[in-house]
Design an enzyme around this catalytic site. Structure first.
Site, PDB file in Angstrom:
ATOM      1  N   LYS A 168       0.836  -1.272   0.022  1.00 34.77           N
ATOM      2  CA  LYS A 168      -0.144  -0.032  -0.049  1.00 34.77           C
ATOM      3  C   LYS A 168       0.859   1.314  -0.081  1.00 34.77           C
ATOM      4  CE  LYS A 168      -2.477  -0.486   3.726  1.00 34.77           C
ATOM      5  NZ  LYS A 168      -1.988  -1.711   3.907  1.00 34.77           N
ATOM      6  N   THR A 169       1.840   1.330   0.886  1.00 39.44           N
ATOM      7  CA  THR A 169       2.613   2.598   1.112  1.00 39.44           C
ATOM      8  C   THR A 169       3.590   2.676  -0.340  1.00 39.44           C
ATOM      9  OG1 THR A 169       2.893   2.087   3.453  1.00 39.44           O
ATOM     10  CG2 THR A 169       4.415   3.592   2.592  1.00 39.44           C
ATOM     11  N   PRO A 189       4.915  -4.231 -11.764  1.00 41.12           N
ATOM     12  CA  PRO A 189       5.783  -5.604 -11.728  1.00 41.12           C
ATOM     13  C   PRO A 189       6.521  -5.699 -10.457  1.00 41.12           C
ATOM     14  CG  PRO A 189       6.729  -4.028 -13.138  1.00 41.12           C
ATOM     15  CD  PRO A 189       5.672  -3.305 -12.979  1.00 41.12           C
ATOM     16  N   HIS A 190       7.022  -6.888 -10.171  1.00 41.65           N
ATOM     17  CA  HIS A 190       7.800  -7.301  -8.801  1.00 41.65           C
ATOM     18  C   HIS A 190       9.069  -6.313  -8.875  1.00 41.65           C
ATOM     19  CE1 HIS A 190       8.656  -9.329  -5.271  1.00 41.65           C
ATOM     20  NE2 HIS A 190       9.936  -9.459  -5.682  1.00 41.65           N
ATOM     21  N   LEU A 191       9.123  -5.079  -8.073  1.00 41.65           N
ATOM     22  CA  LEU A 191      10.244  -4.143  -8.135  1.00 41.65           C
ATOM     23  C   LEU A 191      10.634  -4.027  -6.630  1.00 41.65           C
ATOM     24  CD1 LEU A 191       8.942  -1.286 -10.512  1.00 41.65           C
ATOM     25  CD2 LEU A 191      10.715  -3.108 -11.066  1.00 41.65           C
ATOM     26  N   GLU A 227      -3.608   6.940   3.790  1.00 37.04           N
ATOM     27  CA  GLU A 227      -3.342   5.542   3.873  1.00 37.04           C
ATOM     28  C   GLU A 227      -3.963   4.757   5.067  1.00 37.04           C
ATOM     29  OE1 GLU A 227      -0.019   2.127   4.002  1.00 37.04           O
ATOM     30  OE2 GLU A 227       0.612   4.052   2.952  1.00 37.04           O
ATOM     31  N   GLY A 228      -4.696   3.668   4.732  1.00 33.17           N
ATOM     32  CA  GLY A 228      -5.175   2.896   5.791  1.00 33.17           C
ATOM     33  C   GLY A 228      -3.961   1.962   6.521  1.00 33.17           C
ATOM     34  N   ALA A 229      -4.587   0.931   7.289  1.00 30.52           N
ATOM     35  CA  ALA A 229      -3.597   0.113   7.720  1.00 30.52           C
ATOM     36  C   ALA A 229      -4.089  -1.326   7.808  1.00 30.52           C
ATOM     37  CB  ALA A 229      -3.298   0.297   9.497  1.00 30.52           C
ATOM     38  N   LYS A 242      -0.898   8.892   7.248  1.00 28.36           N
ATOM     39  CA  LYS A 242      -1.142   7.503   7.795  1.00 28.36           C
ATOM     40  C   LYS A 242      -1.512   7.530   9.218  1.00 28.36           C
ATOM     41  CE  LYS A 242       0.225   3.029   7.843  1.00 28.36           C
ATOM     42  NZ  LYS A 242      -0.179   1.874   6.570  1.00 28.36           N
TER      43      LYS A 242
END
Length: 227
Positions: free
Chosen positions: A16-17, A206-208, A117-119, A38
């Site tokens: 999320k972050t 993508p996976h970064l 942003e949630g948690a 946050k």
């Protein structure tokens, strides 16, 4: 006053972050004034300035408007556990109205693009009675959903979208974030989400691992949000 959004996730530890920082960077590139909050964070490290949460610090670094740490993250618990359990252990009571009060004050800062942003996931409990979803409802914020792309994510994503809609909030966009590099049928899963989710896809990341917000921003698009 600009637009404000609540960033929710299909689960915890799904980026999320990371995605929020990428979205802020995308907005910064458009020369928009950006800020991010946050409201509740669990997991703190001791610094010279006091207890700090990594997610909150990352959001502060990515936003163009400078706020104090306490404005960005008004409620911080040291152990990285569910907020309601952390609150119980600390002898504190968390309420939606209290959090909404903190957020409203900071959200009055003039901005063009603001993220709250949630948690954890959408229904993470705040207390024995309330969940963090109540904060998004109280603030009446449209929702951006970050989907952690891994086995089981379709169910998580569709249930979360359903819950958001049931709570009376619009889902205005979603991001597919590839947390599992070995996920099979990745493209097919993204296509399925595009068919089922009633909102535009703001990006497929993508996976970064460890990527900079600028690198993430390349895979994101905030024009469906009206920019």
């Amino acid at each position: 006053m600009g637009k404000k959004f609540f960033v929710a996730g299909t689960d915890t530890e799904i980026g999320k972050t990371t995605i929020a920082c990428g979205l802020l960077e995308k907005a910064n590139q458009l020369r928009l004034r950006t800020l991010a909050l946050k409201p509740v964070a669990a997991g703190a490290e001791r610094t010279a300035e006091g207890a700090r949460n990594d997610d909150a610090l990352a959001l502060m670094q990515s936003a163009s408007i400078e706020l104090s740490y306490e404005q960005v993250n008004p409620v911080l618990f040291a152990p990285p556990i569910a907020p309601h359990i952390a609150a119980q252990q600390a002898g504190k009571r968390l309420t939606v109205s209290q959090l909404a009060g903190y957020c409203r004050g900071t959200l009055m800062t003039p901005s063009d693009f603001a993220l709250v942003e949630g948690a954890g996931g959408w229904r993470v409990p705040l207390s024995g009675r309330e969940t963090l979803a109540g904060l998004a409802v109280e603030l009446q914020l449209p929702v951006i959903l970050v989907i952690g792309m891994k086995l089981g994510c379709l169910n998580h994503a569709l249930l979360t979208a359903e819950a958001i809609r049931r709570d009376g909030l619009p889902l205005v966009g979603w991001v597919a974030n590839r947390v599992d590099p070995d996920m099979s049928c990745f493209d097919e899963n993204v296509e399925t989400l595009k068919q089922f989710l009633p909102a535009p896809c703001l990006g497929v990341v993508p996976h970064l691992p460890g990527a900079s917000p600028a690198a993430l921003a390349e895979h994101l698009d905030i024009s469906p949000l009206g920019y």
